[in-house]
Scaffold this motif. Structure first.
Motif, PDB file in Angstrom:
ATOM      1  N   ARG A  50       0.842  -1.205   0.000  1.00 42.36           N
ATOM      2  CA  ARG A  50       0.000   0.000   0.000  1.00 42.36           C
ATOM      3  C   ARG A  50       0.879   1.259   0.000  1.00 42.36           C
ATOM      4  O   ARG A  50       0.484   2.288  -0.504  1.00 42.36           O
ATOM      5  CB  ARG A  50      -0.894   0.048   1.246  1.00 42.36           C
ATOM      6  CG  ARG A  50      -1.606  -1.243   1.589  1.00 42.36           C
ATOM      7  CD  ARG A  50      -2.609  -1.634   0.536  1.00 42.36           C
ATOM      8  NE  ARG A  50      -3.300  -2.854   0.912  1.00 42.36           N
ATOM      9  CZ  ARG A  50      -3.685  -3.783   0.049  1.00 42.36           C
ATOM     10  NH1 ARG A  50      -3.431  -3.651  -1.237  1.00 42.36           N
ATOM     11  NH2 ARG A  50      -4.319  -4.860   0.454  1.00 42.36           N
ATOM     12  N   THR A  51       2.037   1.162   0.633  1.00 38.82           N
ATOM     13  CA  THR A  51       2.993   2.270   0.581  1.00 38.82           C
ATOM     14  C   THR A  51       3.918   1.996  -0.613  1.00 38.82           C
ATOM     15  O   THR A  51       3.489   1.402  -1.590  1.00 38.82           O
ATOM     16  CB  THR A  51       3.762   2.387   1.900  1.00 38.82           C
ATOM     17  OG1 THR A  51       4.339   1.109   2.213  1.00 38.82           O
ATOM     18  CG2 THR A  51       2.833   2.793   3.032  1.00 38.82           C
ATOM     19  N   SER A 109       2.160  -2.363  -6.971  1.00 39.09           N
ATOM     20  CA  SER A 109       0.865  -3.015  -6.789  1.00 39.09           C
ATOM     21  C   SER A 109      -0.147  -2.281  -7.663  1.00 39.09           C
ATOM     22  O   SER A 109       0.158  -1.228  -8.225  1.00 39.09           O
ATOM     23  CB  SER A 109       0.415  -2.988  -5.328  1.00 39.09           C
ATOM     24  OG  SER A 109      -0.153  -1.732  -4.992  1.00 39.09           O
ATOM     25  N   SER A 117      -2.539  -0.526  -6.849  1.00 44.47           N
ATOM     26  CA  SER A 117      -3.076   0.730  -6.313  1.00 44.47           C
ATOM     27  C   SER A 117      -2.033   1.713  -5.813  1.00 44.47           C
ATOM     28  O   SER A 117      -2.261   2.931  -5.832  1.00 44.47           O
ATOM     29  CB  SER A 117      -4.052   0.425  -5.170  1.00 44.47           C
ATOM     30  OG  SER A 117      -3.393  -0.279  -4.122  1.00 44.47           O
ATOM     31  N   ASN A 118      -0.880   1.242  -5.346  1.00 45.77           N
ATOM     32  CA  ASN A 118      -0.007   2.145  -4.580  1.00 45.77           C
ATOM     33  C   ASN A 118       0.651   3.217  -5.436  1.00 45.77           C
ATOM     34  O   ASN A 118       0.915   4.318  -4.967  1.00 45.77           O
ATOM     35  CB  ASN A 118       1.042   1.354  -3.778  1.00 45.77           C
ATOM     36  CG  ASN A 118       2.190   0.820  -4.625  1.00 45.77           C
ATOM     37  OD1 ASN A 118       2.034   0.562  -5.821  1.00 45.77           O
ATOM     38  ND2 ASN A 118       3.335   0.613  -4.003  1.00 45.77           N
ATOM     39  N   THR A 150      -0.272  -4.367   8.127  1.00 38.33           N
ATOM     40  CA  THR A 150       0.091  -3.805   6.820  1.00 38.33           C
ATOM     41  C   THR A 150       0.369  -2.317   6.966  1.00 38.33           C
ATOM     42  O   THR A 150      -0.475  -1.575   7.485  1.00 38.33           O
ATOM     43  CB  THR A 150      -1.068  -3.988   5.811  1.00 38.33           C
ATOM     44  OG1 THR A 150      -1.408  -5.364   5.732  1.00 38.33           O
ATOM     45  CG2 THR A 150      -0.673  -3.477   4.436  1.00 38.33           C
ATOM     46  N   VAL A 178       0.274   1.329   5.785  1.00 39.17           N
ATOM     47  CA  VAL A 178      -0.577   2.044   4.828  1.00 39.17           C
ATOM     48  C   VAL A 178      -0.238   3.534   4.886  1.00 39.17           C
ATOM     49  O   VAL A 178       0.200   4.045   5.917  1.00 39.17           O
ATOM     50  CB  VAL A 178      -2.088   1.848   5.125  1.00 39.17           C
ATOM     51  CG1 VAL A 178      -2.481   0.383   4.986  1.00 39.17           C
ATOM     52  CG2 VAL A 178      -2.454   2.382   6.499  1.00 39.17           C
ATOM     53  N   MET A 217      -9.081   2.772  -2.400  1.00 47.61           N
ATOM     54  CA  MET A 217      -7.982   3.604  -1.871  1.00 47.61           C
ATOM     55  C   MET A 217      -8.323   4.170  -0.497  1.00 47.61           C
ATOM     56  O   MET A 217      -7.450   4.267   0.373  1.00 47.61           O
ATOM     57  CB  MET A 217      -7.643   4.723  -2.850  1.00 47.61           C
ATOM     58  CG  MET A 217      -6.835   4.242  -4.038  1.00 47.61           C
ATOM     59  SD  MET A 217      -6.145   5.610  -5.014  1.00 47.61           S
ATOM     60  CE  MET A 217      -7.615   6.237  -5.805  1.00 47.61           C
ATOM     61  N   GLN A 220      -7.511   1.676   2.076  1.00 45.83           N
ATOM     62  CA  GLN A 220      -6.099   1.289   2.165  1.00 45.83           C
ATOM     63  C   GLN A 220      -5.233   2.422   2.720  1.00 45.83           C
ATOM     64  O   GLN A 220      -4.030   2.439   2.519  1.00 45.83           O
ATOM     65  CB  GLN A 220      -5.582   0.889   0.775  1.00 45.83           C
ATOM     66  CG  GLN A 220      -6.209  -0.373   0.229  1.00 45.83           C
ATOM     67  CD  GLN A 220      -5.677  -0.732  -1.152  1.00 45.83           C
ATOM     68  OE1 GLN A 220      -4.954   0.039  -1.781  1.00 45.83           O
ATOM     69  NE2 GLN A 220      -6.037  -1.901  -1.625  1.00 45.83           N
TER      70      GLN A 220
END
Length: 346
Positions: A34-35, A80, A82-83, A108, A110, A149, A152
């Motif tokens: 996520r990061t 990923s 989304s990140n 996780t 984020v 998003m 996350q």
């Protein structure tokens, strides 16, 4: 560029395997970041863009050779799905992450939202321009959905999660408009998290999706899945979607669902009779390459519930965690199966 005119067009969900010389696949396989995970890249920063370009051409050519009708750039430049987009937005702090603990106890990192989210520059525009230059086929590009998003990230600025999701939606919309101008034939939002939190999703996910797609005239897709097969084993996947019928009210023209691995009861599609269905017909949890006959059987099953003019064929999910030879073989089986079923239905 026009979309294919024949029935049962084939596409991919988005990602394609990144080569071992480009990414540390062992590191990649441990999480869906996520990061940022800059250490995942094997190529030094000064050569990274050139290397990603080369690997993107390989992905595009594989899709073309396999017989796919609507190709993507393979999401080769992303750590990923989304990140890359989320962490490029102003006030999304990925350098000082928060930790979210899942129901299963997994921790996780984020990003934290510490101010007003703004898209200060295009994020995927060069990706789309590169894809458009490198294929004559119809081209699709994907963006992370605003609801996903918002789930996350740690909200440290907006009054509630809905306001956060709508801020993400505004940023996605600005990006989508630029991608359409750059030649995208299809724009897809990835919204797997509507399934993780259906109660919250029912309150505002469709509103956020519609804001994100506002003013887009090319075909739009919302993709749902139960998680990457490499990360979420088939035995733990539910038998049905907890949030699906609600998407009938979205402005998206197509809904993309995972159906092959979870052996989804396609009766659920009756609630989406106003949409085209992008149907998952490749089981990415199975390391074997399906025969075209097996895939054709899944397509025929889909046709019991969805008319041929409303059916688009795809893998269940993104293919980035698979060996490249397996991904290619599965895509070719799908293209061959689509050709077989097209002949049967005339």
């Amino acid at each position: 560029m026009n979309l294919p005119e024949h029935l049962l067009p084939t596409t991919v969900v988005g990602s394609y395997p990144q080569p071992d010389w480009l990414v540390d696949r062992a590191m990649l396989s441990k999480s869906v970041p996520r990061t940022r995970m800059r250490e995942m890249w094997r190529v030094p920063e000064e050569h990274l863009e050139e290397a990603q370009d080369a690997a993107t051409v390989v992905a595009i050519r594989d899709m073309e050779r396999a017989g796919i009708d609507i190709v993507t750039d393979g999401e080769i430049r992303r750590e990923s799905y989304s990140n890359r987009f989320a962490t490029a937005l102003e006030a999304v702090d990925a350098e000082h992450p928060a930790i979210i603990t899942s129901r299963a106890g997994f921790e996780t990192p984020v990003p934290r939202v510490i101010g007003k989210i703004r898209r200060i520059r295009p994020v995927e525009l060069r990706d789309m321009e590169f894809l458009r230059r490198n294929t004559e086929l119809s081209a699709k590009i994907t963006l992370p959905g605003p609801f996903t998003m918002s789930q996350q990230a740690r909200n440290e600025f907006y009054k509630d999660d809905e306001e956060l999701a709508m801020a993400f939606a505004e940023a996605v919309n600005a990006e989508a408009r630029d991608l359409e101008k750059a030649g995208a034939d299809v724009i897809q939002l990835d919204e797997p998290w509507v399934r993780n939190n259906p109660e919250l999703a029912r309150r505002y996910a469709v509103k956020a999706i519609n804001r994100a797609l506002e003013g887009i005239s090319v075909p739009t897709v919302v993709h749902l899945c139960f998680g990457y097969a490499a990360v979420v084993p088939g035995s733990t996947k539910p038998a049905g979607y907890s949030f699906l019928a609600e998407l009938a009210d979205s402005s998206a023209k197509q809904i993309s669902i995972e159906a092959a691995q979870p052996k989804l009861d396609l009766g659920v599609l009756k609630d989406l009779s106003n949409k085209k269905i992008m149907l998952g017909v490749l089981d990415l949890g199975d390391p074997e390459i399906e025969t075209s006959e097996v895939v054709a059987g899944r397509i025929r099953n889909g046709l019991k519930y969805v008319s041929a003019d409303r059916l688009v064929l795809a893998p269940d999910c993104g293919m980035k965690y698979m060996p490249r030879a397996t991904a290619f073989g599965k895509l070719k089986a799908m293209a061959d199966a689509a050709a077989m079923v097209r002949k049967e239905i005339g």
